[in-house]
Scaffold this active site. Structure first.
Site, PDB file in Angstrom:
ATOM      1  N   SER A 165     -27.893 -22.929   3.570  1.00 54.44           N
ATOM      2  CA  SER A 165     -28.649 -24.012   2.822  1.00 54.44           C
ATOM      3  C   SER A 165     -28.581 -23.840   1.297  1.00 54.44           C
ATOM      4  CB  SER A 165     -30.245 -23.742   2.884  1.00 54.44           C
ATOM      5  OG  SER A 165     -30.404 -23.892   4.421  1.00 54.44           O
TER       6      SER A 165
HETATM    7  N1  SAH Z   1     -31.020 -19.525   6.805  1.00 56.51           N
HETATM    8  C1  SAH Z   1     -29.419 -19.477   6.967  1.00 56.51           C
HETATM    9  C2  SAH Z   1     -29.291 -20.923   7.309  1.00 56.51           C
HETATM   10  C3  SAH Z   1     -29.150 -21.136   8.762  1.00 56.51           C
HETATM   11  S1  SAH Z   1     -28.424 -22.437   9.654  1.00 56.51           S
HETATM   12  C4  SAH Z   1     -28.629 -19.021   5.921  1.00 56.51           C
HETATM   13  O1  SAH Z   1     -29.261 -18.557   4.800  1.00 56.51           O
HETATM   14  O2  SAH Z   1     -27.477 -18.868   5.972  1.00 56.51           O
HETATM   15  C5  SAH Z   1     -29.481 -22.329  11.204  1.00 56.51           C
HETATM   16  C6  SAH Z   1     -29.275 -21.217  11.847  1.00 56.51           C
HETATM   17  O3  SAH Z   1     -30.357 -21.102  13.036  1.00 56.51           O
HETATM   18  C7  SAH Z   1     -28.112 -21.145  12.576  1.00 56.51           C
HETATM   19  O4  SAH Z   1     -27.215 -20.049  12.209  1.00 56.51           O
HETATM   20  C8  SAH Z   1     -28.378 -21.564  14.158  1.00 56.51           C
HETATM   21  O5  SAH Z   1     -27.519 -20.735  14.884  1.00 56.51           O
HETATM   22  C9  SAH Z   1     -29.877 -20.801  14.124  1.00 56.51           C
HETATM   23  N2  SAH Z   1     -30.726 -21.119  15.313  1.00 56.51           N
HETATM   24  C10 SAH Z   1     -30.575 -22.532  15.526  1.00 56.51           C
HETATM   25  N3  SAH Z   1     -31.529 -22.300  16.859  1.00 56.51           N
HETATM   26  C11 SAH Z   1     -32.241 -21.397  16.964  1.00 56.51           C
HETATM   27  C12 SAH Z   1     -33.065 -20.626  17.749  1.00 56.51           C
HETATM   28  N4  SAH Z   1     -33.486 -21.268  18.750  1.00 56.51           N
HETATM   29  N5  SAH Z   1     -33.051 -19.254  17.657  1.00 56.51           N
HETATM   30  C13 SAH Z   1     -32.546 -18.460  16.788  1.00 56.51           C
HETATM   31  N6  SAH Z   1     -31.598 -18.951  15.987  1.00 56.51           N
HETATM   32  C14 SAH Z   1     -31.328 -20.322  16.121  1.00 56.51           C
END
Ligand code: SAH
Length: 211
Positions: free
Chosen positions: A64
């Site tokens: 993000s």
């Molecule tokens: N906070 C992160 C941004 C993550 S993007 C950072 O700072 O880098 C969102 C993430 O959520 C992705 O890695 C994706 O694989 C994960 N995601 C999506 N659905 C999910 C679920 N149901 N359970 C666990 N992770 C999930």
């Protein structure tokens, strides 16, 4: 490049992207100044780490925008004693910020490569109050519940029931909700377990994958 180069970029990021947009919580500002974001982005993107935008991470996911990380962290109103649940570890950058500002963090990621590299990274940099879980976080993580704060960094079509249950009385949760256009929702639970929801900012996150 030496660390001084990156700490200057970080200082500039905080001043121009975060302070200037009204983030004022001193602990949030302090952690954003401290956590080395360039060590969390994919190697080829290191010089872009402190720009005012989201970046692609591996496996088609994103890290993000710094302002959004600061904003979500600020509205959680983290306390040093808090137990925190994060769904969507991704690169582990937001996890490191949470780790600095709270007592204990459980973070859940469903993609094995992302989980493993974030876990290695966080351990290497000495963030030792975090449990990294590989799995689907749609239903939260019951074994460590309840949590004082919950942050979801992927967008759900609605707020998963299990997350509401795993939030402590007096707890706060921030979660992007919607498919297509999304809003950041702040959920607060009072001391009697009464829930209130407030719509906040318009945002763009990757989808929270259902089981
Ligand atoms: N906070 C992160 C941004 C993550 S993007 C950072 O700072 O880098 C969102 C993430 O959520 C992705 O890695 C994706 O694989 C994960 N995601 C999506 N659905 C999910 C679920 N149901 N359970 C666990 N992770 C999930």
């Amino acid at each position: 490049m030496d660390n001084n180069h990156y700490s200057l970029l970080r200082e500039k990021m905080v001043r121009l992207q975060i302070l200037s947009r009204g983030i004022s919580d001193s602990r949030v500002l302090e952690t954003m100044r401290k956590v080395p974001r360039h060590l969390f982005v994919p190697e080829g993107l290191i010089e872009l780490a402190y720009l005012d935008c989201a970046l692609q991470s591996s496996s088609g996911q994103t890290i993000s925008q710094p302002y959004i990380v600061a904003y979500m962290t600020e509205i959680l109103q983290l306390e040093p004693t808090d137990r925190v649940l994060e769904i969507g570890t991704g690169t582990g950058y937001q996890t490191a910020i949470l780790s600095e500002a709270s007592n204990f963090v459980v973070t859940v990621e469903r993609i094995p490569e992302l989980h493993q590299s974030a876990k290695n990274r966080l351990e290497t940099y000495g963030y030792n109050n975090i449990i990294c879980i590989l799995g689907n976080g749609y239903d939260g993580f019951a074994p460590e519940a309840p949590y004082d704060k919950i942050i979801v960094t992927a967008a759900a079509p609605y707020i998963p029931e299990a997350l509401m249950h795993q939030l402590s009385p007096n707890g706060r949760m921030v979660i992007p909700v919607g498919s297509g256009s999304q809003e950041l929702i702040l959920v607060t639970k009072d001391e009697y377990g009464e829930i209130k929801e407030e719509n906040d900012l318009s945002v763009i996150f990757v989808p929270l994958v259902e089981k």
